[in-house]
Design a protein around this motif. Structure first.
Motif, PDB file in Angstrom:
ATOM      1  N   UNK A  76       1.011  -1.285   0.149  1.00  0.00           N
ATOM      2  CA  UNK A  76      -0.099   0.042  -0.047  1.00  0.00           C
ATOM      3  C   UNK A  76       0.754   1.108   0.013  1.00  0.00           C
ATOM      4  N   UNK A  77       0.741   2.044  -0.942  1.00  0.00           N
ATOM      5  CA  UNK A  77       1.387   3.153  -1.131  1.00  0.00           C
ATOM      6  C   UNK A  77       0.718   4.340  -2.004  1.00  0.00           C
ATOM      7  N   UNK A  78       0.460   5.475  -1.764  1.00  0.00           N
ATOM      8  CA  UNK A  78      -0.184   6.323  -2.366  1.00  0.00           C
ATOM      9  C   UNK A  78       0.385   6.580  -3.936  1.00  0.00           C
ATOM     10  N   UNK A  79       1.648   6.555  -4.000  1.00  0.00           N
ATOM     11  CA  UNK A  79       2.163   6.956  -5.377  1.00  0.00           C
ATOM     12  C   UNK A  79       2.307   5.471  -6.351  1.00  0.00           C
ATOM     13  N   UNK A  80       1.829   5.498  -7.307  1.00  0.00           N
ATOM     14  CA  UNK A  80       2.248   4.547  -8.307  1.00  0.00           C
ATOM     15  C   UNK A  80       3.722   4.000  -8.317  1.00  0.00           C
ATOM     16  N   UNK A 111       2.795  -3.904   3.411  1.00  0.00           N
ATOM     17  CA  UNK A 111       3.980  -3.391   3.358  1.00  0.00           C
ATOM     18  C   UNK A 111       3.477  -1.930   2.931  1.00  0.00           C
ATOM     19  N   UNK A 112       3.550  -0.986   3.765  1.00  0.00           N
ATOM     20  CA  UNK A 112       2.955   0.417   3.381  1.00  0.00           C
ATOM     21  C   UNK A 112       3.640   1.290   3.872  1.00  0.00           C
ATOM     22  N   UNK A 113       3.367   2.687   3.330  1.00  0.00           N
ATOM     23  CA  UNK A 113       4.013   3.901   3.359  1.00  0.00           C
ATOM     24  C   UNK A 113       3.494   3.974   4.949  1.00  0.00           C
ATOM     25  N   UNK A 171       4.267  -3.739   7.825  1.00  0.00           N
ATOM     26  CA  UNK A 171       5.742  -3.163   7.862  1.00  0.00           C
ATOM     27  C   UNK A 171       5.566  -1.729   7.049  1.00  0.00           C
ATOM     28  N   UNK A 172       5.895  -0.788   7.943  1.00  0.00           N
ATOM     29  CA  UNK A 172       5.879   0.597   7.245  1.00  0.00           C
ATOM     30  C   UNK A 172       7.137   1.316   6.828  1.00  0.00           C
TER      31      UNK A 172
END
Length: 133
Positions: A7-11, A51-53, A75-76
């Motif tokens: 999970x990340x806001x940016x592609x 796994x995220x921002x 996991x941040x």
């Protein structure tokens, strides 16, 4: 079973993390833009690893971990200042720049914990299973 969501806001961030994981032999089942999508993904998978921002457009990694409870590992990934804002988080914190080996090691540890968890079914789910048998 593949139980990893990124999970990340940016592609670009999503692509980089997925590529890092895939080059180390992991498969990513869900690619999410928001924390809400990541939470839905984990519920769909019946647990897993996110796994995220450290901070997404709608919530922080801490809020994701709180929403998932013991049903998933989080996991941040972020700059040290962003990770500090997570406080004493009950999940892994990985500072950028991030090496593929460090990410792979954190994911491997999270998956091992996930495999030790016994899935907890709701009363409705248990009833469906009993009827199916």
């Amino acid at each position: 079973m593949i139980r990893i969501a990124v999970a990340f806001s940016g592609e670009e961030g999503r692509q980089i993390l997925c590529r890092m994981l895939e080059t180390r032999g992991f498969s990513v089942r869900f690619r999410c833009r928001t924390g809400a999508e990541a939470i839905r993904a984990v519920k769909t998978m019946g647990g897993g690893t996110v796994v995220c921002a450290a901070r997404l457009s709608d919530m922080s990694a801490g809020e994701i971990a709180e929403a998932l409870g013991s049903g998933a590992s989080v996991i941040a990934v972020g700059r040290p200042a962003q990770l500090e804002a997570c406080g004493s988080a009950p999940f892994a914190l990985l500072p950028v720049p991030l090496g593929a080996d460090a990410l792979a090691q954190a994911v491997q540890s999270a998956l091992a914990r996930d495999n030790d968890r016994v899935p907890v079914r709701s009363d409705g789910d248990r009833e469906i299973v009993v009827r199916a048998k």
